[in-house]
Design a protein around this motif. Structure first.
Motif, short mmCIF file in Angstrom:
data_model
loop_
_atom_site.label_atom_id
_atom_site.label_comp_id
_atom_site.label_asym_id
_atom_site.label_seq_id
_atom_site.Cartn_x
_atom_site.Cartn_y
_atom_site.Cartn_z
N LYS A 71 0.84 -1.22 0.00
CA LYS A 71 0.00 0.00 0.00
C LYS A 71 0.87 1.26 0.00
N GLU A 72 1.92 1.19 0.80
CA GLU A 72 2.86 2.31 0.84
C GLU A 72 3.52 2.50 -0.53
N ASP A 73 3.91 1.39 -1.15
CA ASP A 73 4.55 1.47 -2.48
C ASP A 73 3.59 2.05 -3.51
N ILE A 74 2.37 1.57 -3.49
CA ILE A 74 1.42 2.02 -4.51
C ILE A 74 1.08 3.51 -4.32
N ALA A 75 1.05 3.96 -3.07
CA ALA A 75 0.82 5.40 -2.84
C ALA A 75 1.96 6.21 -3.47
N PRO A 416 10.05 0.89 -16.55
CA PRO A 416 11.42 0.65 -16.09
C PRO A 416 11.46 -0.38 -14.96
N TRP A 417 12.51 -1.18 -14.99
CA TRP A 417 12.62 -2.31 -14.06
C TRP A 417 12.93 -1.84 -12.63
N GLY A 418 12.35 -2.57 -11.68
CA GLY A 418 12.70 -2.38 -10.27
C GLY A 418 12.47 -0.96 -9.81
N CYS A 419 11.31 -0.39 -10.14
CA CYS A 419 11.05 1.01 -9.78
C CYS A 419 11.17 1.23 -8.27
N VAL A 420 10.90 0.18 -7.50
CA VAL A 420 11.29 0.17 -6.09
C VAL A 420 12.48 -0.80 -6.03
N ASP A 421 13.56 -0.43 -5.37
CA ASP A 421 14.72 -1.33 -5.29
C ASP A 421 14.28 -2.74 -4.88
N LEU A 422 14.95 -3.72 -5.44
CA LEU A 422 14.60 -5.11 -5.11
C LEU A 422 15.85 -5.99 -5.22
N ILE A 423 15.67 -7.28 -5.00
CA ILE A 423 16.80 -8.22 -5.05
C ILE A 423 17.18 -8.47 -6.51
N SER A 424 18.46 -8.41 -6.81
CA SER A 424 18.91 -8.71 -8.17
C SER A 424 18.69 -10.19 -8.48
N ALA A 425 18.17 -10.46 -9.67
CA ALA A 425 17.91 -11.86 -10.03
C ALA A 425 19.20 -12.64 -10.17
N TYR A 434 18.04 -0.70 -9.04
CA TYR A 434 17.45 -0.14 -10.27
C TYR A 434 16.45 0.98 -9.95
N GLY A 435 16.09 1.14 -8.68
CA GLY A 435 14.89 1.88 -8.31
C GLY A 435 14.91 3.37 -8.46
N LEU A 436 13.70 3.92 -8.54
CA LEU A 436 13.46 5.36 -8.39
C LEU A 436 13.17 5.60 -6.91
N ILE A 437 12.86 4.50 -6.21
CA ILE A 437 12.55 4.52 -4.78
C ILE A 437 13.58 3.62 -4.08
N TYR A 438 14.27 4.20 -3.12
CA TYR A 438 15.32 3.47 -2.41
C TYR A 438 14.72 2.63 -1.28
N THR A 444 23.40 -8.35 3.12
CA THR A 444 23.32 -9.43 4.11
C THR A 444 21.92 -9.55 4.71
N GLY A 445 21.00 -8.70 4.23
CA GLY A 445 19.61 -8.81 4.70
C GLY A 445 19.27 -7.84 5.82
N HIS A 446 20.20 -6.94 6.15
CA HIS A 446 19.92 -5.99 7.24
C HIS A 446 19.43 -4.66 6.71
N GLY A 447 18.56 -4.02 7.50
CA GLY A 447 18.06 -2.70 7.11
C GLY A 447 16.63 -2.53 7.60
N THR A 448 16.15 -1.29 7.56
CA THR A 448 14.81 -1.00 8.09
C THR A 448 13.71 -1.30 7.07
N LEU A 449 14.09 -1.47 5.82
CA LEU A 449 13.14 -1.65 4.70
C LEU A 449 12.35 -0.36 4.41
N ASN A 450 12.75 0.73 5.04
CA ASN A 450 12.06 2.00 4.75
C ASN A 450 12.29 2.43 3.30
N ARG A 451 11.28 3.11 2.75
CA ARG A 451 11.33 3.60 1.36
C ARG A 451 11.71 5.08 1.37
N ARG A 452 12.47 5.50 0.33
CA ARG A 452 12.86 6.90 0.19
C ARG A 452 12.94 7.26 -1.28
N LYS A 453 12.48 8.44 -1.64
CA LYS A 453 12.49 8.84 -3.06
C LYS A 453 13.88 9.29 -3.47
#
Ligand code: BGP
Length: 472
Positions: A71-75, A416-425, A434-438, A444-453
């Motif tokens: 929902k946050e991503d789609i907003a 465009p691919w991965g408009c929100v950052d994601l795991i490389s295939a 690849y993202g417009l959104i960080y 290693t899998g660590h981080g808050t998973l927060n989104r940023r433009k």
């Protein structure tokens, strides 16, 4: 550009959703792709995932938690002004083992909500039915697409999707980068080879079964709703001859055909003569059903979708440096610079590729992946100045617009691919962004998973608002 051009963004469940054990989802191929040096052998089907060390890290299992944060991503997509959004459905959320007769209602409800959320903001959903993703149980029980049993399971899955979402989803893609099965058979199609097996035989049988499954899905979709549009999907990028030496030109034609083969069948409805001869020469004897030829002929696709990251190059003498790129091996093109991951950057190549495909097929084209994988370093204030990504995307958009406006190529849209950052295939990394959104997460899998433009977010918003006029 045409007024109804679909400016969008693209992701896929396997690299963004995570939530691998939520709400009854079954294990999928992506859940057993490790990070690190074992990833490539597993993806190629030459190492069995069961032989992986116990402490292996599987980045797809959490990915960027799009399952919990959609929902946050789609907003954010709405703020970006996206006209469409391409995502994929996770097969094992709908049929956890692939073989059930009844679908998992919780999985279906998730995508109901997902699609409704997009529609709420006027964003058109574009759905990939199978993006490097299938129930692991089908791999275990049938050896995946080498068996025709999987055709039935796939068609049952498609029927459920078309009936449930066909009133809201117009554009469907049957298989992501169908030609990837030739290069990364396990990631692309769940194929893991047995010792001493005829690899080519297995690959082409799996390809045949996928082509029949795609045609049957097309048939079903058209029967359920005349409004549904079905597309094939090619990992594209024309192959250049290294020189005008006739052998180089011949080799480049052969290499292009390895990819065109799939689309030739899906658009023209039959095996092209060069493929028939190739199979004969290689001694590949396919198990072909009595009705297959008719099924392929009568159920061709409505549009062709493609990914484009780079062109390719081939030299017949096998000399010189090799180049990276979206999976297939290639000779280094001395006229091009490369990304941090060694993928050549060639915007004109996109125009060339679009023209080549349109000349060959005269079907509407849809660019459903394009972009630059790069390391982003947030500034002290947290902002991300990704001018390199803006440069890449703007030069490719310009080339795409020339193909449409100056060459007359019929283009539906651009995601465009991965408009929100994601795991490389291919690498399993988070740092290849690849993202417009960080997304705040590391390898290693660590981080808050927060989104940023990122800076590119604001830039792309202006591109969309101006229908491609404002590229800088
Ligand atoms: C395509 C796939 C995508 C995506 C992209 C970029 O082949 O369809 O799933 O990942 O390539 O590749 P990578 O993630 O390896 O950089």
């Amino acid at each position: 550009m045409r007024k109804d051009f679909l400016w969008g963004g693209a992701t896929a469940a396997n690299q963004s959703e995570g939530g691998y054990d939520r709400d009854g989802r079954g294990m999928a191929v992506v859940d057993v792709l490790p990070h690190g040096e074992n990833r490539m052998p597993v993806m190629k089907g030459v190492m069995n995932y069961k032989d992986l060390p116990a402490d292996s890290f599987y980045p797809g299992r959490e990915a960027v938690d799009a399952y919990g944060r959609y929902k946050e991503d789609i907003a954010l997509f709405a703020e970006l002004g996206l006209k469409c959004y391409r995502f994929s459905i996770s097969w094992s959320r709908i049929f956890p083992t692939g073989e059930e007769t009844e679908p998992n209602e919780a999985g279906l409800r998730f995508y109901d909500n997902f699609i409704d959320e997009l529609i709420k903001y006027g964003i058109e959903p574009v759905v990939t039915i199978c993006h490097f993703d299938m129930p692991l149980a089908l791999v275990e029980r049938f050896g995946s697409w080498r068996s025709r049993k999987v055709i039935d399971c796939y068609v049952r899955y498609c029927g459920v999707l078309f009936r449930r979402y066909g009133d809201r989803v117009r554009y469907w893609i049957t298989f992501n980068e169908i030609n990837m099965l030739m290069h990364l058979p396990f990631m692309g199609a769940g194929i893991c080879f047995k010792e001493g097996e005829n690899v080519q035989q297995v690959k082409y049988q799996a390809a045949h079964n996928e082509l029949v499954a795609s045609a049957l899905a097309t048939k079903l979709a058209h029967k359920i709703s005349p409004d549904i549009r079905i597309g094939c999907m090619l990992a594209a990028g024309s192959v250049y001859p290294y020189s005008c030496r006739p052998m180089d030109v011949w080799e480049s034609m052969q290499k292009d055909r390895e990819n065109y083969f799939f689309i030739d069948v899906q658009v023209r409805g039959q095996y092209p003569p060069y493929a028939v001869k190739f199979l004969e020469k290689e001694g590949i004897d396919l198990e072909i059903g009595a009705d297959d030829a008719r099924i392929l002929k009568e159920n061709t696709v409505d549009f062709i979708s493609l990914s484009y990251y780079n062109s390719r190059c081939v030299r017949s003498d096998g000399q010189g440096e090799a180049s990276g790129g979206n999976v297939f091996a290639s000779a280094k093109n001395p006229y091009l610079t490369c990304s941090q991951w060694g993928w050549p950057i060639d915007p004109l190549g996109l125009r060339i590729t679009l023209n080549a495909l349109y000349d060959r097929y005269q079907k509407p084209l849809f660019i459903v992946e394009n972009g630059l994988g790069a390391i982003d370093k947030p500034e002290k204030d947290g902002s991300i100045e990704d001018d390199y990504r803006i440069d890449y995307l703007s030069s490719h958009i310009q080339a795409m617009m020339q193909a449409a406006d100056e060459d007359g190529v019929d283009l539906i849209g651009y995601t465009p691919w991965g408009c929100v950052d994601l795991i490389s295939a291919t690498t399993g990394e988070m740092s290849k962004r690849y993202g417009l959104i960080y997304v705040d997460k590391d390898d290693t899998g660590h981080g808050t998973l927060n989104r940023r433009k990122k800076k590119s977010f604001y830039w792309y918003r202006d591109v969309i608002a101006s229908n491609g006029e404002c590229l800088r």
